[in-house]
Design a protein around this motif. Sequence first.
Motif, PDB file in Angstrom:
ATOM      1  N   GLU A  20       0.911  -1.300   0.072  1.00 16.79           N
ATOM      2  CA  GLU A  20      -0.014  -0.069   0.062  1.00 16.79           C
ATOM      3  C   GLU A  20       0.963   1.156   0.111  1.00 16.79           C
ATOM      4  OE1 GLU A  20      -2.575  -3.282   1.728  1.00 16.79           O
ATOM      5  OE2 GLU A  20      -0.468  -2.694   2.046  1.00 16.79           O
ATOM      6  N   LEU A  21       1.967   1.291   0.738  1.00 13.40           N
ATOM      7  CA  LEU A  21       2.770   2.463   0.791  1.00 13.40           C
ATOM      8  C   LEU A  21       3.427   2.575  -0.250  1.00 13.40           C
ATOM      9  CD1 LEU A  21       4.256   2.165   4.394  1.00 13.40           C
ATOM     10  CD2 LEU A  21       2.638   3.955   3.888  1.00 13.40           C
ATOM     11  N   GLU A  22       3.868   1.565  -1.055  1.00 15.27           N
ATOM     12  CA  GLU A  22       4.716   1.505  -2.363  1.00 15.27           C
ATOM     13  C   GLU A  22       3.684   2.323  -3.443  1.00 15.27           C
ATOM     14  OE1 GLU A  22       5.824  -2.438  -2.745  1.00 15.27           O
ATOM     15  OE2 GLU A  22       7.895  -2.058  -1.812  1.00 15.27           O
ATOM     16  N   VAL A  23       2.339   1.941  -3.237  1.00 13.37           N
ATOM     17  CA  VAL A  23       1.489   2.445  -4.485  1.00 13.37           C
ATOM     18  C   VAL A  23       1.239   3.993  -4.015  1.00 13.37           C
ATOM     19  CG1 VAL A  23      -0.898   2.392  -5.158  1.00 13.37           C
ATOM     20  CG2 VAL A  23       0.358   0.105  -4.966  1.00 13.37           C
ATOM     21  N   LEU A  97      -5.270  -2.698   0.016  1.00 10.68           N
ATOM     22  CA  LEU A  97      -4.506  -2.335  -1.162  1.00 10.68           C
ATOM     23  C   LEU A  97      -5.802  -2.005  -2.129  1.00 10.68           C
ATOM     24  CD1 LEU A  97      -2.111  -1.956  -2.805  1.00 10.68           C
ATOM     25  CD2 LEU A  97      -2.002  -4.321  -3.170  1.00 10.68           C
ATOM     26  N   ASP A  98      -6.790  -2.834  -2.332  1.00 10.93           N
ATOM     27  CA  ASP A  98      -7.924  -2.579  -3.314  1.00 10.93           C
ATOM     28  C   ASP A  98      -8.733  -1.313  -2.941  1.00 10.93           C
ATOM     29  OD1 ASP A  98      -9.372  -3.601  -1.126  1.00 10.93           O
ATOM     30  OD2 ASP A  98     -10.165  -5.090  -2.266  1.00 10.93           O
TER      31      ASP A  98
END
Length: 196
Positions: A20-23, A97-98
């Motif tokens: 999530e942080l990478e996105v 994430l979604d």
Amino acid sequence: MEKNKSVKEFIIKKKHWKKELEVLRSIMLSTEMKETIKWGTPVYTVDDKNVIGIGAFKSYVGIWFYQGVFLKDASKKLINAQEGKTKGLRQWRFNALDEIDEALVLQYVKEAIQNQKEGKEIKPEKSKDIETPMELLSAFQENKNLKRSFDNFTPFKQKEFIEYITSAKRETTRFSRLEKIIPMILQGVGINDKYR
């Protein structure tokens, strides 16, 4: 945008929320904002002004918009984490994430950048001077290094130390709290640093 090595290290440590942080980071990096670390978390700036921060907590990962109060928020995604206290800051939380709609997040981010360029901001109110308790003043007289170390803290952190002592009702508790914070002050450690 130039990547900040410390942000990558921050994300690696947050194993549960790494994807999530990478996105969220990739969205921020797709803009003109500068990536940095402040207060131990990734912060994105325009003209050295804080625009957005990202972070991970136990139950969610989130974005905070430093001047989020000016965002249109047509999709009703933003919350004020501390009603009555927080003036400009707004958060957008994700539990999975979604839940991260990259196009929508980018839309909010671009609006926040534009607002910053237009100078839309709520200035922090000047805090009222808080009286240093006698116990701490006496300790300063006995130990000049303690006073110098205390003066190196920001006014906000100084206030935290003062409130920690003055919130105790009994004199013995006030002195025991003073004894607890003296080594912290000398080491340059704020009273709530471990929670930040």
